[in-house]
Design a protein around this motif. Structure first.
Motif, mmCIF file in Angstrom:
data_model
loop_
_atom_site.group_PDB
_atom_site.id
_atom_site.type_symbol
_atom_site.label_atom_id
_atom_site.label_comp_id
_atom_site.label_asym_id
_atom_site.label_seq_id
_atom_site.Cartn_x
_atom_site.Cartn_y
_atom_site.Cartn_z
ATOM 1 N N GLY A 156 0.816 -1.212 0.000
ATOM 2 C CA GLY A 156 0.000 0.000 0.000
ATOM 3 C C GLY A 156 0.848 1.261 0.000
ATOM 4 N N PHE A 157 0.238 2.386 -0.368
ATOM 5 C CA PHE A 157 0.955 3.660 -0.397
ATOM 6 C C PHE A 157 1.339 4.143 1.005
ATOM 7 N N ALA A 198 6.329 -1.321 -2.739
ATOM 8 C CA ALA A 198 6.871 -2.277 -3.719
ATOM 9 C C ALA A 198 5.871 -2.479 -4.842
ATOM 10 N N GLU A 199 6.396 -2.533 -6.040
ATOM 11 C CA GLU A 199 5.577 -2.889 -7.203
ATOM 12 C C GLU A 199 6.416 -3.788 -8.099
ATOM 13 N N ALA A 200 5.723 -4.642 -8.875
ATOM 14 C CA ALA A 200 6.423 -5.635 -9.699
ATOM 15 C C ALA A 200 5.992 -5.513 -11.150
ATOM 16 N N TYR A 201 6.971 -5.605 -12.037
ATOM 17 C CA TYR A 201 6.697 -5.720 -13.474
ATOM 18 C C TYR A 201 6.888 -7.188 -13.841
ATOM 19 N N VAL A 202 5.809 -7.829 -14.293
ATOM 20 C CA VAL A 202 5.813 -9.274 -14.534
ATOM 21 C C VAL A 202 6.037 -9.540 -16.020
ATOM 22 N N VAL A 245 11.578 -1.714 -5.017
ATOM 23 C CA VAL A 245 11.335 -1.514 -3.584
ATOM 24 C C VAL A 245 11.817 -0.111 -3.208
ATOM 25 N N ILE A 246 10.946 0.676 -2.587
ATOM 26 C CA ILE A 246 11.275 2.062 -2.220
ATOM 27 C C ILE A 246 11.150 2.227 -0.701
ATOM 28 N N ASN A 247 12.214 2.714 -0.088
ATOM 29 C CA ASN A 247 12.210 3.014 1.346
ATOM 30 C C ASN A 247 11.595 4.403 1.543
ATOM 31 N N ARG A 248 10.398 4.466 2.114
ATOM 32 C CA ARG A 248 9.690 5.737 2.270
ATOM 33 C C ARG A 248 9.934 6.361 3.655
#
Length: 951
Positions: free
Chosen positions: A724-725, A731-735, A748-751
């Motif tokens: 979630g935001f 994290a988001e994935a390109y499949v 993966v982004i450290n917010r």
């Protein structure tokens, strides 16, 4: 814990772990065999995570001095996998102890010890250990034995490629260049050239062009590296392509098949000039004939098929060379060869192709091979396709093929019958000769389905007086004397029936569904099935009978109805062309007698089961027609049947024409396409190949092919949000779904404002999905991102689920691990199946054989049958095998067969049977069958989800 790279993989049985004390005692002893076993156990324990630090000093004291070659080899493996640095990355002090031993090994009088030590140095990453050994490594370049020299070259290459390599050995390229100029051993030269290829490409290119005239004499390994160099250079600098293509053309004459194959592949990848493509195609064709390995042949056929798709005009000239691959006994190779050839036939080569196929058909008669029947069926289908595409060759193939109407391979004989039925309609000039040949060979046919086709042809195409009379006479002879049984035989049959009454009643009551031609179900008794598969002839007057008689006496009532219909057509036609009424009445009487005898046989106890109502009604209808002939009835029987068949053929041809046009539209040139007049181009001493290649490059540059950007918009559709935001880690994935694996490119982004330590992406799978790699730990700075790739192997067509979580520690609290659960990723079965075609007979055969069935009830808001069928076809990515004309009309009922094939070669069969109810809603079932459970269940779930008309 961070994963470390490992250069050694050994199977280890965890059931019998070795104790460190036992290993230590064995190493301290004097028995060499025990030392070897102990070293092996120590290596296996190290590979599986045990450190055993106490063994190092023991090994240094008791194993290092050993002169045994096996012990020394295992010692090097042990030194390869032990930890050589501390937590800060500095070399452990005790590692200095092994440097002197390695120097001694590099100066050892035995070449094996020197060679394996040099190979060991290729796997070392610690510059502090390698630096004092460099003079010894260089001295081995001049050793008398090639085994030492080639490993010395490899050691220099790996040292030079270390992060500090250029400092340690700055003159390495120059040293190897001089070595390469004087070296004679092929493997040493290959390693030296490989070193220049990887570390000093300019020197490798200079050496290549200095010795360009002697490349053909170089060894196979060195030639393969040359091809790799050419591909690498041309990929970067396309302008220098022409001078390298000359080298590739010269290597096409190399004695090594591997080099020649790589040359052809390199040529196709670098140039699309006709001369280059033709050279590559010729090479593949020659390898296809010279190689004996079936796997190699299949790979070569795949390469030829790829060339055919993009350069059909060139491949047409080589069709006969490709056809020679039929000499292989392997069925898969033959099938693939025929598929390729059928796409390459033209008016210029059709006669040669058909002649070759006819010769192969004749060979199948004499051979004793196990799969001759299957091969003959493929050949018949290929000839059939040739004759349909080029009707002028039909006259040369139809008569030889008619000899196979009595073939023991039912599928082959049936294909011949279908072929003859179509040819006799589309080639009126051949009608008389085909009918004459069919009547002469009819008695040889032993299969019921082939008989029905042959009888239909006789009934429709016997037009002259002599043909009609011959047709009636042939049927009479094949039926034998009437009646089919006598009273005494019936009494014997009744007695036998009483004795086996219990068994018969059990058999008759056993019922199971069968699939009909339209895909719907019917029920037949198991006794009928048994009778059909194994004919049981009645004794007495039934001995030495014709083919029709034996089949009818086995209980084939459908064949009885076909015989009755054929006789009815022949008698009606005889009445038109026979001036003598007496002859017409005689023929009518004989036909009626045969029909009545068949009815009596069906109602007697001679056969194990009575005639079914459909067959009985059909025969009775024929009897009534012959007793009460009328003009309207005559028109229906003699004209309407033929017109329906002609319409079916026309529709089939129309469908094939539309498919051909659709393919042609993809390949056809557009009105504004560029035309290359390469005769007007300045030659400047260029060869024909260089000229063609330059023109092709100009065209590609003009049309923007070299600068074509990838369609990034489509990528957005494949991105899935995993967290979630508001989560601290986004994290988001390109499949990316490939045929045999799935690649997840996870961002993966450290917010947060803190450093995340030991961040790990942990994944798990459901279904036939398997993770290839273990997850690694990462450190993520505040508000930074990381790209993580995960590879997942796919082993079958099944809907799978990938799930997992992200685990990490914060710098403020190392002891507490935070877990973020990820959204599930569903892998769609639609990515693995594609529409395909198969014959109606093949569909029914597979439907009967496949054991997994999934039955889905129709539940939809769609109220039109055809609209629902189209929706199912679109949702399942399958092809509707039922022709469009069979689906026309508004009868409230629809039955259709769908077919698709997976990338793993699995077949997916679907039958849609729906009916419109009085309230306008659709009801019915969708049945899915496959050989594996996964595809049946996954397709069922997909249909259940999609059939309501939703997204």
């Amino acid at each position: 814990m961070m994963e470390k790279s490992c250069t050694l993989l050994v199977h280890f049985d965890k059931g019998t772990p070795a104790l460190a004390n036992e290993i230590k005692e064995a190493l301290e002893g004097n028995d060499v065999e025990l030392k070897i076993e102990a070293l092996k156990k120590a290596i296996m324990l190290l590979l599986n995570g045990d450190t055993i630090p106490q063994l190092f000093i023991t090994i240094i004291r008791y194993v290092l001095p050993s002169e045994d070659h096996t012990v020394q080899k295992l010692l090097l493996l042990y030194l390869e996998i032990i930890e050589k640095t501390d937590s800060k990355g500095k070399i452990l002090p005790e590692m200095i102890l092994i440097c002197q031993n390695l120097r001694n090994n590099l100066q050892h009088p035995n070449e094996y010890i020197r060679g394996v030590t040099l190979r060991f140095l290729c796997r070392l990453n610690e510059a502090e250990i390698i630096e004092p050994l460099i003079p010894s490594i260089l001295s081995n370049l001049e050793h008398r034995h090639p085994f030492v020299r080639r490993n010395a070259v490899l050691a220099i290459m790996f040292v030079y490629r270390l992060p500090q390599g250029e400092t340690l050995l700055d003159s390495a390229p120059e040293i190897i260049d001089r070595f390469l100029a004087s070296e004679q051993d092929p493997s040493s030269k290959r390693n030296a050239f490989l070193m220049l290829f990887n570390c000093a490409q300019d020197r490798a290119v200079n050496y290549l062009f200095t010795h360009i005239g002697r490349i053909i004499e170089w060894g196979e390994q060195l030639q393969m590296v040359v091809l790799e160099l050419i591909k690498k250079v041309c990929r970067v600098n396309k302008g220098e392509k022409s001078k390298y293509i000359k080298i590739i053309i010269s290597l096409l004459d190399a004695p090594s098949s591997a080099v020649v194959y790589e040359c052809a592949g390199t040529l196709v990848s670098l140039s699309s000039a006709p001369t280059a493509i033709k050279a590559a195609a010729n090479t593949y064709s020659q390898l296809l004939l010279s190689q004996s390995d079936n796997n190699v042949k299949l790979i070569l056929l795949d390469r030829i098929s790829e060339l055919k798709a993009s350069h059909r005009e060139i491949m047409v000239e080589l069709v006969m060379d490709v056809l020679r691959a039929l000499s292989s006994p392997n069925v898969d190779i033959r099938r693939k060869t025929l598929d390729i050839v059928l796409d390459l036939i033209t008016p210029r080569n059709i006669n040669q192709v058909v002649m070759m196929l006819k010769k192969e058909v004749v060979k199948t008669q004499s051979g004793e091979l196990e799969k001759n029947g299957e091969y003959r069926q493929m050949l018949v289908q290929a000839i059939y396709a040739c004759a349909v595409k080029f009707p002028e060759v039909a006259s040369t193939v139809v008569h030889p093929l008619m000899d196979f109407l009595g073939d023991t391979n039912v599928a082959s004989a049936l294909d011949v019958a279908v072929f003859v039925r179509e040819i006799i309609e589309t080639n009126p000039k051949l009608r008389v000769s085909i009918i004459t040949r069919l009547l002469d060979t009819f008695y040889q046919i032993r299969n019921s389905r082939v008989c029905t086709h042959a009888l239909w042809i006789i009934g429709e195409y016997c037009l002259s007086l002599s043909e009609v009379e011959s047709g009636i006479e042939t049927i009479k002879q094949c039926l034998g004397e009437l009646p089919f049984y006598t009273a005494s035989e019936e009494k014997e049959a009744q007695d036998a029936t009483k004795n086996s009454q219990v068994v018969s009643s059990t058999t008759v009551s056993s019922r199971r569904p069968v699939i009909l031609a339209d895909g719907t179900y019917a029920t037949q008794s198991a006794a009928l099935e048994t009778a059909m598969s194994a004919p049981v002839l009645v004794q007495g007057s039934l001995a030495s009978v014709g083919n029709l008689r034996s089949l009818i006496l086995s209980g084939d009532f459908f064949l009885e109805t076909v015989v009755a219909c054929t006789l009815t057509k022949l008698v009606l036609r005889l009445e038109e062309i026979q001036p003598s009424k007496a002859e017409v009445n005689k023929a009518t009487t004989q036909a009626l007698l045969i029909m009545v005898s068949m009815l009596q046989l069906g109602q007697s106890s001679v056969l194990p089961h009575p005639i079914d109502n459909d067959s009985r009604d059909r025969i009775v209808l024929c009897i009534r027609l012959l007793c009460h002939k009328g003009e309207e009835v005559r028109k229906i029987w003699l004209e309407s049947c033929r017109q329906s068949f002609v319409k079916m053929l026309a529709d089939k041809q129309l469908l094939e024409t539309e498919e051909t046009k659709a393919k042609a539209q993809i390949l056809s040139a557009q009105p504004d396409d560029l035309i290359d007049f390469y005769h007007l181009k300045s030659r400047k001493g260029m060869s024909q190949l260089e000229l063609e290649d330059a023109v092709q490059d100009d065209l590609k540059r003009a049309t923007g092919e070299f600068t074509k950007d990838r369609d990034d918009a489509n990528k957005l559709n494949r991105i899935l949000q995993l967290t979630g935001f508001s989560d601290p880690v986004y994290a988001e994935a390109y499949v990316t779904v490939n045929h045999y694996d799935i690649v997840l490119d996870v961002t993966v982004i450290n917010r947060t404002k803190e450093t995340l330590q030991n961040l790990c992406l942990e994944l798990a799978t459901m279904g036939d999905l398997k993770l290839v790699e273990r997850p690694q730990n990462y450190t993520l700075a505040p508000e930074s991102s990381k790209q993580i790739k995960a590879n997942i192997k796919v082993s079958s067509t099944e809907t799978g689920v990938i799930f997992g979580n992200i685990v990490y520690e914060t710098s403020s609290n190392v002891l507490e691990r935070t877990v973020i659960v990820l959204n599930d990723i569903h892998i769609d079965i639609m990515d693995y199946i594609s529409p395909a075609s198969c014959a109606d007979v093949s569909f029914r055969t597979m439907w009967a054989e496949f054991e997994w069935e999934n039955k889905v009830a129709v539940n939809t808001v769609i109220q039109d049958e055809k609209e629902f069928l189209n929706h199912v076809v679109k949702a399942t990515n399958m092809k509707c095998l039922t022709p469009p004309l069979a689906l026309e009309g508004e009868c409230g009922v629809l039955a259709a067969n769908l077919y698709a094939k997976s990338v793993f070669g699995e077949d997916a069969l679907v039958n849609v049977s729906v009916e419109k109810q009085a309230d306008g809603k659709l009801s019915g079932y969708i049945r899915i069958r496959s050989k594996t459970q996964g595809i049946a269940l996954s397709l069922g779930d997909k249909i259940t989800l999609k059939q309501k008309g939703g997204v």
